[in-house]
Design a protein around this motif. Structure first.
Motif, mmCIF file in Angstrom:
data_model
loop_
_atom_site.group_PDB
_atom_site.id
_atom_site.type_symbol
_atom_site.label_atom_id
_atom_site.label_comp_id
_atom_site.label_asym_id
_atom_site.label_seq_id
_atom_site.Cartn_x
_atom_site.Cartn_y
_atom_site.Cartn_z
ATOM 1 N N GLU A 7 2.773 6.560 -2.833
ATOM 2 C CA GLU A 7 1.743 5.666 -2.296
ATOM 3 C C GLU A 7 0.360 6.073 -2.795
ATOM 4 O O GLU A 7 -0.463 5.215 -3.121
ATOM 5 C CB GLU A 7 1.781 5.685 -0.770
ATOM 6 N N HIS A 8 0.114 7.385 -2.855
ATOM 7 C CA HIS A 8 -1.173 7.864 -3.359
ATOM 8 C C HIS A 8 -1.372 7.459 -4.816
ATOM 9 O O HIS A 8 -2.471 7.054 -5.215
ATOM 10 C CB HIS A 8 -1.253 9.383 -3.219
ATOM 11 N N TYR A 9 -0.309 7.539 -5.602
ATOM 12 C CA TYR A 9 -0.400 7.143 -7.007
ATOM 13 C C TYR A 9 -0.678 5.643 -7.130
ATOM 14 O O TYR A 9 -1.535 5.219 -7.926
ATOM 15 C CB TYR A 9 0.898 7.493 -7.735
ATOM 16 N N TYR A 10 0.036 4.831 -6.341
ATOM 17 C CA TYR A 10 -0.202 3.382 -6.363
ATOM 18 C C TYR A 10 -1.667 3.077 -6.047
ATOM 19 O O TYR A 10 -2.301 2.246 -6.709
ATOM 20 C CB TYR A 10 0.696 2.679 -5.344
ATOM 21 N N CYS A 58 -4.071 1.277 -8.741
ATOM 22 C CA CYS A 58 -4.588 -0.050 -8.396
ATOM 23 C C CYS A 58 -6.113 -0.061 -8.450
ATOM 24 O O CYS A 58 -6.724 -1.008 -8.969
ATOM 25 C CB CYS A 58 -4.117 -0.461 -7.000
ATOM 26 N N SER A 59 -6.740 0.982 -7.902
ATOM 27 C CA SER A 59 -8.195 1.080 -7.934
ATOM 28 C C SER A 59 -8.701 1.125 -9.370
ATOM 29 O O SER A 59 -9.698 0.483 -9.721
ATOM 30 C CB SER A 59 -8.642 2.328 -7.167
ATOM 31 N N TYR A 60 -7.994 1.874 -10.196
ATOM 32 C CA TYR A 60 -8.362 1.978 -11.620
ATOM 33 C C TYR A 60 -8.257 0.621 -12.310
ATOM 34 O O TYR A 60 -9.151 0.226 -13.076
ATOM 35 C CB TYR A 60 -7.446 2.999 -12.288
ATOM 36 N N LEU A 61 -7.197 -0.130 -12.042
ATOM 37 C CA LEU A 61 -7.010 -1.426 -12.681
ATOM 38 C C LEU A 61 -8.083 -2.426 -12.255
ATOM 39 O O LEU A 61 -8.556 -3.231 -13.074
ATOM 40 C CB LEU A 61 -5.623 -1.988 -12.348
ATOM 41 N N LEU A 62 -8.477 -2.395 -10.993
ATOM 42 C CA LEU A 62 -9.502 -3.322 -10.520
ATOM 43 C C LEU A 62 -10.864 -3.037 -11.145
ATOM 44 O O LEU A 62 -11.714 -3.929 -11.230
ATOM 45 C CB LEU A 62 -9.608 -3.266 -8.996
ATOM 46 N N ASP A 63 -11.081 -1.805 -11.583
ATOM 47 C CA ASP A 63 -12.348 -1.455 -12.231
ATOM 48 C C ASP A 63 -12.396 -1.899 -13.689
ATOM 49 O O ASP A 63 -13.472 -1.985 -14.283
ATOM 50 C CB ASP A 63 -12.579 0.059 -12.161
ATOM 51 N N ARG A 64 -11.232 -2.162 -14.277
ATOM 52 C CA ARG A 64 -11.194 -2.604 -15.671
ATOM 53 C C ARG A 64 -11.521 -4.095 -15.764
ATOM 54 O O ARG A 64 -11.424 -4.828 -14.794
ATOM 55 C CB ARG A 64 -9.801 -2.352 -16.269
ATOM 56 N N GLY A 78 9.965 -8.980 -2.868
ATOM 57 C CA GLY A 78 9.169 -8.129 -1.987
ATOM 58 C C GLY A 78 8.392 -7.086 -2.772
ATOM 59 O O GLY A 78 8.941 -6.431 -3.655
ATOM 60 N N PRO A 79 7.091 -6.910 -2.500
ATOM 61 C CA PRO A 79 6.283 -5.945 -3.239
ATOM 62 C C PRO A 79 6.608 -4.501 -2.857
ATOM 63 O O PRO A 79 6.979 -4.213 -1.716
ATOM 64 C CB PRO A 79 4.845 -6.306 -2.843
ATOM 65 N N LEU A 80 6.465 -3.609 -3.820
ATOM 66 C CA LEU A 80 6.590 -2.177 -3.551
ATOM 67 C C LEU A 80 5.355 -1.664 -2.828
ATOM 68 O O LEU A 80 5.427 -0.741 -2.011
ATOM 69 C CB LEU A 80 6.753 -1.404 -4.867
ATOM 70 N N PHE A 81 4.217 -2.300 -3.143
ATOM 71 C CA PHE A 81 2.949 -1.836 -2.587
ATOM 72 C C PHE A 81 1.926 -2.960 -2.665
ATOM 73 O O PHE A 81 1.952 -3.773 -3.594
ATOM 74 C CB PHE A 81 2.450 -0.613 -3.366
#
Length: 277
Positions: free
Chosen positions: A136-139, A143-149, A217-220
């Protein structure tokens, strides 16, 4: 006199032992403008940073020697890397606006130890528990990194009564597909989210054509709101298990309003699913 010599010798031995057990970690600097490349003596099996403002990427499908480090301004953190042979490497990582070094060739002598003195069965159990605890921490970090791109996969968008639903990007990482989704509410009314679902739709051939829909169903889920205020835009991420689609199938993203009728169904071609970033 003998007691004095004994005490002095004990202090000297204790100091030497502590010095041996103390490992001074090297520091690696990175920023958000350039990739810092780390080449390890064995292929990378796992790499983890301790803070959200650092991202360490490596090939999770096919183990390789190369890893890339990027950083955003913030406090220092640490990087832990485990190679395929079990050798462990640890570094202090810091943000630096101007970098004097972009490539690090890591020698085996820099390893701080090996994970394999433990019995093989114990290693498997520990790795399994570690994976579950950190997934979960990795997700969250990725995700935060992808939203910044600012990367985009194409124009996948649909509007209805002042509300726009779009898929900005689809990214493949390890065993998951990351869907970067934007909901823009340009209307004068708040939008209460009932659900946001992704399904696989299959067109049935034959005289009586029909559609079959299978919910995925989503994993996260990351940054999913319960309400989008008027004139507000939200960006979120759905992480789904990796999948691909044939020509007869497509993904369908369905946005449903709670207590309203501004519902949107957005179709995503198999071409986007099969060719993620």
């Amino acid at each position: 006199m003998k007691n004095h010599l004994f005490i002095s010798a004990f202090i000297l031995v204790s100091t030497f032992t502590k010095a041996q057990n103390t490992i001074v970690l090297d520091t690696i600097y990175a920023n958000d403008q350039k990739n810092v490349a780390l080449f390890f003596p064995e292929p990378i099996r796992q790499g983890i940073t301790g803070s959200d403002n650092f991202v360490f990427t490596y090939n999770r499908e096919k183990e390789q020697h190369l890893g890339l480090l990027q950083a955003k301004p913030g406090k220092e953190s640490n990087l832990l890397v485990v190679n395929r042979d079990g050798s462990v490497f640890s570094y202090i990582i810091k943000y630096k606006e101007r970098l004097s070094k972009l490539n690090y060739f890591i020698p085996m002598s820099s390893s701080i130890g090996n994970e394999r003195p433990i019995a093989n069965d114990s290693i498997k159990v520990a790795n399994s528990e570690f994976s579950i605890a950190n997934r979960e921490h990795y997700y969250k970090r990725f995700c935060s990194y992808l939203l910044d791109r600012k990367q985009r996969i194409g124009r996948i968008k649909k509007r209805k009564e002042g509300v726009a639903l779009s898929v900005e990007n689809i990214v493949f990482d390890k065993d998951g597909l990351y869907f970067l989704i934007q909901i823009k509410n340009s209307s004068s009314l708040d939008y209460d989210l009932n659900f946001l679902n992704l399904s696989i739709e299959t067109r049935q051939k034959g005289k009586k054509k029909s559609l079959q829909k299978l919910y995925q169903g989503p994993l996260f889920q990351y940054n999913v709101p319960s309400r989008i205020a008027k004139n507000e835009t939200v960006r979120l991420v759905y992480v789904l298990p990796k999948f691909s689609l044939s020509n007869e199938r497509r993904a369908v993203l369905e946005l449903n309003e709670k207590g309203g009728e501004r519902n949107i169904i957005l179709s995503i071609s198999h071409r986007y699913i099969n060719n993620p970033n």
